[in-house]
Design a protein around this motif. Structure first.
Motif, PDB file in Angstrom:
ATOM      1  N   VAL A 226     -86.062  18.348 -18.876  1.00  0.00           N
ATOM      2  CA  VAL A 226     -86.680  17.025 -18.859  1.00  0.00           C
ATOM      3  C   VAL A 226     -85.725  15.990 -19.438  1.00  0.00           C
ATOM      4  O   VAL A 226     -85.548  14.904 -18.883  1.00  0.00           O
ATOM      5  CB  VAL A 226     -88.009  17.026 -19.637  1.00  0.00           C
TER       6      VAL A 226
ATOM      7  N   LEU B  98     -89.921  27.124 -23.171  1.00  0.00           N
ATOM      8  CA  LEU B  98     -90.222  25.721 -23.461  1.00  0.00           C
ATOM      9  C   LEU B  98     -88.949  24.950 -23.775  1.00  0.00           C
ATOM     10  O   LEU B  98     -88.811  23.792 -23.401  1.00  0.00           O
ATOM     11  CB  LEU B  98     -91.210  25.632 -24.622  1.00  0.00           C
ATOM     12  N   ALA B  99     -88.012  25.600 -24.459  1.00  0.00           N
ATOM     13  CA  ALA B  99     -86.754  24.925 -24.789  1.00  0.00           C
ATOM     14  C   ALA B  99     -86.011  24.580 -23.509  1.00  0.00           C
ATOM     15  O   ALA B  99     -85.460  23.475 -23.378  1.00  0.00           O
ATOM     16  CB  ALA B  99     -85.900  25.804 -25.697  1.00  0.00           C
TER      17      ALA B  99
ATOM     18  N   PHE C  96     -93.636  21.848 -27.057  1.00  0.00           N
ATOM     19  CA  PHE C  96     -92.453  22.436 -27.688  1.00  0.00           C
ATOM     20  C   PHE C  96     -92.091  21.675 -28.966  1.00  0.00           C
ATOM     21  O   PHE C  96     -91.878  22.268 -30.028  1.00  0.00           O
ATOM     22  CB  PHE C  96     -91.295  22.392 -26.683  1.00  0.00           C
TER      23      PHE C  96
ATOM     24  N   LEU D 275     -94.142  17.467 -16.599  1.00  0.00           N
ATOM     25  CA  LEU D 275     -92.883  17.357 -17.346  1.00  0.00           C
ATOM     26  C   LEU D 275     -93.144  17.154 -18.831  1.00  0.00           C
ATOM     27  O   LEU D 275     -92.477  17.731 -19.686  1.00  0.00           O
ATOM     28  CB  LEU D 275     -92.073  16.171 -16.819  1.00  0.00           C
TER      29      LEU D 275
ATOM     30  N   VAL E  12     -87.340  24.064 -20.530  1.00  0.00           N
ATOM     31  CA  VAL E  12     -88.043  22.962 -19.865  1.00  0.00           C
ATOM     32  C   VAL E  12     -87.697  21.640 -20.538  1.00  0.00           C
ATOM     33  O   VAL E  12     -87.375  20.648 -19.882  1.00  0.00           O
ATOM     34  CB  VAL E  12     -89.570  23.186 -19.900  1.00  0.00           C
ATOM     35  N   THR E  13     -87.734  21.649 -21.870  1.00  0.00           N
ATOM     36  CA  THR E  13     -87.410  20.427 -22.607  1.00  0.00           C
ATOM     37  C   THR E  13     -86.013  19.935 -22.265  1.00  0.00           C
ATOM     38  O   THR E  13     -85.797  18.745 -22.021  1.00  0.00           O
ATOM     39  CB  THR E  13     -87.539  20.687 -24.119  1.00  0.00           C
TER      40      THR E  13
ATOM     41  N   ILE F 229     -85.489  14.402 -30.790  1.00  0.00           N
ATOM     42  CA  ILE F 229     -85.823  14.650 -29.382  1.00  0.00           C
ATOM     43  C   ILE F 229     -86.927  13.696 -28.920  1.00  0.00           C
ATOM     44  O   ILE F 229     -86.873  13.140 -27.828  1.00  0.00           O
ATOM     45  CB  ILE F 229     -86.249  16.117 -29.156  1.00  0.00           C
TER      46      ILE F 229
ATOM     47  N   THR G 178     -92.451   8.968 -17.457  1.00  0.00           N
ATOM     48  CA  THR G 178     -92.575  10.136 -18.338  1.00  0.00           C
ATOM     49  C   THR G 178     -92.786   9.757 -19.816  1.00  0.00           C
ATOM     50  O   THR G 178     -93.656  10.321 -20.476  1.00  0.00           O
ATOM     51  CB  THR G 178     -91.372  11.075 -18.171  1.00  0.00           C
TER      52      THR G 178
ATOM     53  N   PRO H 274     -95.169  20.356 -21.542  1.00  0.00           N
ATOM     54  CA  PRO H 274     -94.366  21.415 -22.168  1.00  0.00           C
ATOM     55  C   PRO H 274     -93.412  20.861 -23.219  1.00  0.00           C
ATOM     56  O   PRO H 274     -93.252  21.433 -24.294  1.00  0.00           O
ATOM     57  CB  PRO H 274     -93.589  22.023 -21.005  1.00  0.00           C
ATOM     58  N   LEU H 275     -92.823  19.709 -22.881  1.00  0.00           N
ATOM     59  CA  LEU H 275     -91.872  19.114 -23.820  1.00  0.00           C
ATOM     60  C   LEU H 275     -92.559  18.765 -25.142  1.00  0.00           C
ATOM     61  O   LEU H 275     -92.090  19.111 -26.223  1.00  0.00           O
ATOM     62  CB  LEU H 275     -91.253  17.861 -23.190  1.00  0.00           C
TER      63      LEU H 275
ATOM     64  N   LYS I 170     -93.256  24.146 -31.686  1.00  0.00           N
ATOM     65  CA  LYS I 170     -92.184  25.135 -31.727  1.00  0.00           C
ATOM     66  C   LYS I 170     -90.988  24.694 -32.558  1.00  0.00           C
ATOM     67  O   LYS I 170     -90.332  25.505 -33.196  1.00  0.00           O
ATOM     68  CB  LYS I 170     -91.712  25.463 -30.305  1.00  0.00           C
TER      69      LYS I 170
END
Lengths: 289, 374, 287
Positions: C39, C32-33, A92, A85, C35-36, A106, A168, A88-89, A96
């Motif tokens: 989560v 990815l967005a 990103f 979990l 998935v974010t 975030i 997490t 990737p977060l 990204k």
């Protein structure tokens, strides 16, 4: 020489006061626990002794071995799920998301649940996953199923989900810290040398984030391993973890020596994991200037 | 002139057995601008910090204005330091930073405020009084640090690498400014630096240190023209180090055979033994191009092969091979005057010469052993 | 845009700012967005559920949603046991925080300023309570108190929390101490200020943020603590212990109500502290 003496006094006071405090409230209790783990139990009391029957019992009786292995297994699963979990977060966020403001928001949003009561966070999964819970009644309400799904709660699956939910943030924090530190020039350099995005990720970004991943795994593993709230609330009859057994020994079972021995085993495992990860992290840590 | 500060046989060993300062004795005179110069790790900063009270010597005494302060903590010593990177209090304003030391000195609030205002006016930062250090430029920070250290009217101002945070341009102007300030207020300045230009420009006296010991002390010109050791000759400015063997030594002059060249040297100290291996130090700017009648009488006259020319803007550096693997760097100022001899092409032969009095002779082969301190 | 285009010389190709090719990059961004987003939903949906159902008049928490109500709040706030537990938790959290600061700050100072034999071992020792599972602190202190013959009470809970959480203050203050320029301490001494006053005038203001931040964390964690409290409490219940036993008896919407209040208070605390801690720096930058 007046001041020389004063300096020595100052040193003594500032160092010895905290040292004495911590030795009394921390080291002494650990030592007492270690001592009791060698005691003998004469229900409901324990008598001083020096024998290792309590330790032998852990490994001789299959139920305790099962529980120990289960605790390890659950903790590893939880670590893997949180990693799946969190990575990737964080990736990103760091690579990204362009706006630093959005990134911070975030990131903070993933950390804030830490401040929300641990107990309540476990509890919410009880009301979500319960047989008469929100997920089941929702599924019945919209007509997906006719009967409540029993497998949602009171099993190891529910425990893993709940713990992953709770831990997490602990995976996100260290990974975020290492990813953020990776110089962009390394990634650009890799691409400049003709390696594609996926290749660059596998050969540059991922290896460089290993220290953070290790720290995250250590956190989640140790926390899950020691948790005794989730097993009790969402785990059901076959999900006892080592901490539940410990609390029973100090409660109804009144077998403190056995409980202390179990605690020592837990302490040993956790310290071993921390030490190993620390060593790996140090070995793997590269100087990124 | 009396010594305001005496450092007497001070030794300091750090944990791990590193002897940072090794039996240093030094007197600082009232009103002088003294610089301790040396590479990093030579003990210069530790020496300064012992004067400030931030380190305590293992042996020896520090006497300040007639009073033994060896053991006093920094807050009981009448000296103030301008720290490297300034160490301004990040949570206080400029005015609070400057007034910080005054609020303790038992001065009334109004008096202190006036002093701070005066100081702010002097450093031309009145309009920045309520800013925090983070909002200042580096030059402004430095002025605040200076004002903060001076406002308590210390007996000595200690400066720990004061220019290291500045860029080259600012550094030059600050050197001039600090020097001017020193001349104006007549306070004793004790500075530590690894920058030889800074030391040469600003100081009345320079103390060169190496591996915890004082190698040589003297005025900038003394140190530059008469370095006591090859180490000093190399550390202050650049020098050609030429190895050779003494062939004659009499009447204050010696002749040294350096491969193909024979060089005469005007001796300063005792004459070396004939046959001794020595090292000559020849400054690049003391060498002139030309031969025969172009040179004043008594000059050494050599010839060599031009190997390289390096352009430096206002000057050129020539590398001239004088035979037997000895390369001489020669500095040549580029002037508008017409009298300069045209250079031969690289590979051509050049004649050159220099005054025997400008050559320094060190006994022993060319490695920079620095044991023969003053 | 169109008018601008017309002004271009005829030969000029109309060029839009070229976007990056819609290749795998955009795809990975979107994946990815998503998935974010998932989560974040995973993290917040349960909390939101709890809060929403605290206003639902169904006695059992289930869908479909019943009518809106505040009755669970009324019930919670008129439940004397629960109120007593809240009071106990506040007492414990405040006292534990006081212990953590009183012992944590000197410990951090000792670790950062002085070298002494056994320092590495000592540093490892003091952070054990936050590295080891809470249950170990609980069990070992229980053994300790029982050896001493100390009766369990809120005091033992306070000592337990003080021991368990001081490491948070220590690590955070220590990290801050290591980061700030030590020379400002020397500068203060150089300007004639004694060590004690230097601590108040220079050190403390510079470690203030780490103290506030860790205090907040210690308070929240203590307010919520179960493993240590479980073993060290006597007859008095703290709020989490009350909730814990209530949940084990059966779910009641009252818990949702008190849970919502706790969450709201924690979030307000976070926002307030964020404002306190971040604002001055930004305000300064804007000037």
């Amino acid at each position: 020489m007046r001041y020389a003496r004063r300096r020595r006094l100052e040193f003594a006071a500032l160092v010895s006061a905290p040292v004495i405090w911590w030795v009394v409230v921390l080291l002494v209790p650990y030592i007492i626990m270690l001592m009791i783990s060698f005691y003998r139990t004469q229900f409901p009391f324990h008598v001083p002794d020096f024998q290792i029957a309590n330790y032998l019992k852990i490994f001789a009786e299959s139920q305790y071995v099962t529980i120990l292995l289960r605790s390890l297994k659950i903790s590893i699963f939880v670590s893997i799920v949180t990693f799946a979990l969190a990575y990737p977060l964080t990736y990103f966020l760091v690579f990204k998301v362009r706006s630093p403001r959005v990134r911070t928001i975030i990131y903070v949003a993933t950390i804030v649940p830490l401040w929300v009561s641990y107990l309540l966070r476990v509890y919410t999964w009880k009301i979500v996953l319960g047989t008469e819970g929100i997920l089941n009644t929702f599924l019945i309400w919209v007509g997906v199923v006719n009967e409540p799904i029993e497998v949602l709660i009171y099993n190891q699956f529910a425990m893993v989900i709940t713990m992953a939910y709770i831990f997490t943030p602990f995976m996100v924090m260290p990974i975020y810290a290492t990813l953020e530190k990776i110089p962009r020039s390394l990634i650009e350099g890799s691409k400049d040398l003709g390696v594609g995005s996926i290749g660059t990720f596998l050969r540059i970004t991922l290896p460089l984030s290993v220290p953070g991943i290790l720290v995250g795994f250590t956190f989640t593993f140790c926390f899950s391993f020691g948790d005794f709230i989730s097993p009790r609330l969402v785990g059901g009859p076959y999900s006892n973890m080592i901490s539940n057994v410990i609390s029973t020994q100090f409660g109804q079972a009144m077998d403190w020596p056995f409980g202390s021995a179990l605690s020592m085993i837990m302490l040993f495992i956790v310290l071993a994991v921390i030490t190993a990860s620390d060593r790996f992290e140090r070995a793997g840590r590269l100087d990124l200037g | 002139m009396a010594a305001i500060l005496e450092i007497q046989n001070v030794t300091k060993t750090f944990r791990g057995g590193v002897r940072a300062v090794d039996d240093v004795t030094l007197a600082v005179e009232e009103g002088e601008f003294l610089t301790i110069l040396g590479p990093s790790g030579c003990g210069k900063t530790t020496t300064l910090r012992m004067v400030g009270g931030f380190e305590y010597p293992d042996a020896g005494r520090i006497v300040l204005d007639g009073r033994d302060v060896t053991d006093l903590p920094p807050y009981r010593r009448p000296v103030n330091m301008m720290f490297q990177d300034f160490a301004l209090f990040p949570h206080l304003t400029v005015a609070q930073n400057i007034g910080y030391g005054l609020s303790i000195a038992g001065m009334s609030r109004r008096e202190a405020a006036r002093e701070v205002e005066d100081a702010l006016r002097t450093i031309e930062l009145l309009d920045k009084a309520d800013r925090r250090p983070a909002e200042l430029s580096i030059g402004q920070k430095q002025r605040v640090a200076l004002a903060r250290a001076l406002i308590r009217r210390p007996k000595i101002l200690l400066l720990d690498e004061p220019m290291s945070a500045l860029d080259a341009k600012l550094r030059e102007s600050m050197q001039v400014e600090l020097k001017r300030l020193h001349d104006q207020i007549g306070l004793t300045f004790m500075m530590v630096t690894h920058d030889q230009t800074e030391a040469l420009v600003m100081s009345d006296r320079i103390v060169v240190m190496d591996v915890g010991r004082i190698v040589q002390a003297g005025t900038p010109t003394e140190l530059y023209d008469r370095p006591g050791t090859p180490y000093v000759a190399n550390f202050l400015g650049t020098s050609n180090m030429v190895a050779g063997t003494v062939t004659e030594a009499a009447d204050g002059t010696a002749r040294v055979s350096c491969g193909a060249a024979d060089i005469s040297v005007a001796l300063q100290g005792a004459a070396p033994a004939v046959g001794a291996r020595v090292t000559l130090s020849i400054r690049p700017e003391k060498v002139v191009l030309g031969g025969g009648s172009d040179l004043p009488g008594g000059f050494n006259s050599l010839s060599g092969q031009l190997r390289d020319v390096f352009f430096h803007g206002d000057s050129v550096r020539l590398a001239i091979d004088i035979g037997a693997e000895r390369l001489l760097n020669v500095h040549r100022q580029l002037e508008t005057g017409l009298q300069q001899m045209p250079l031969p092409p690289v590979g051509g032969t050049v004649s050159l010469g220099f005054d025997p009095a400008s050559v320094i002779l060190f006994t022993g082969p060319g490695d920079a052993s620095a044991d023969d301190a003053e | 845009m169109a008018t601008l285009d017309r002004d271009l010389p005829s030969g000029a190709v109309r060029q839009r700012p070229r976007r990056r090719p819609r290749s795998d990059r955009d795809l990975s961004y979107r994946a990815l967005a998503v998935v974010t987003g998932c989560v974040l939903a995973f993290l917040y949906a349960p909390i939101a559920t709890l809060m929403i159902f605290s206003f639902n008049d169904n006695k059992v928490m289930r869908l479909p949603f019943g009518d809106w109500t505040l009755q669970w709040y009324v019930k919670a706030f008129t439940n004397p046991q629960l109120l007593a537990a809240v009071g106990n938790s506040l007492i414990v959290a405040v006292c534990a925080l006081a212990i953590c600061l009183a012992i944590g700050i000197p410990t951090a100072l000792a670790l950062s300023r002085y070298d002494f034999p056994g320092k590495t071992v000592f540093r490892r020792l003091v952070i054990l309570p936050i590295t080891l599972p809470g249950i170990i602190t609980g069990v070992s202190m229980l053994s300790f108190f029982s050896q001493l013959g100390v009766e369990l009470s809120l005091t033992t809970v306070i000592l337990g929390h003080g021991t368990a959480f001081a490491a948070i203050v220590i690590t955070s203050v220590y990290a801050r101490l290591e980061r700030f320029d030590r020379r400002i301490i020397e500068a203060s001494a150089d300007l004639g200020v004694t060590p004690l006053r230097t601590f108040w005038k220079v050190t403390l203001p510079n470690i203030k943020t780490s103290i506030i931040g860790s205090s907040l964390l210690v308070f929240t964690l203590s307010f919520d603590e179960i493993p240590v409290t479980f073993f060290l409490t006597g007859r008095d219940n703290t709020l989490p212990m009350y909730i814990w036993s209530a949940i084990r008896r059966g779910i009641t919407p009252e818990i949702n109500a008190i849970g919502t209040v706790i969450i709201a208070v924690s979030i307000i605390l976070i926002v307030v502290s964020a404002v306190i801690l971040i604002q001055p720096a930004e305000r300064r930058r804007e000037r």
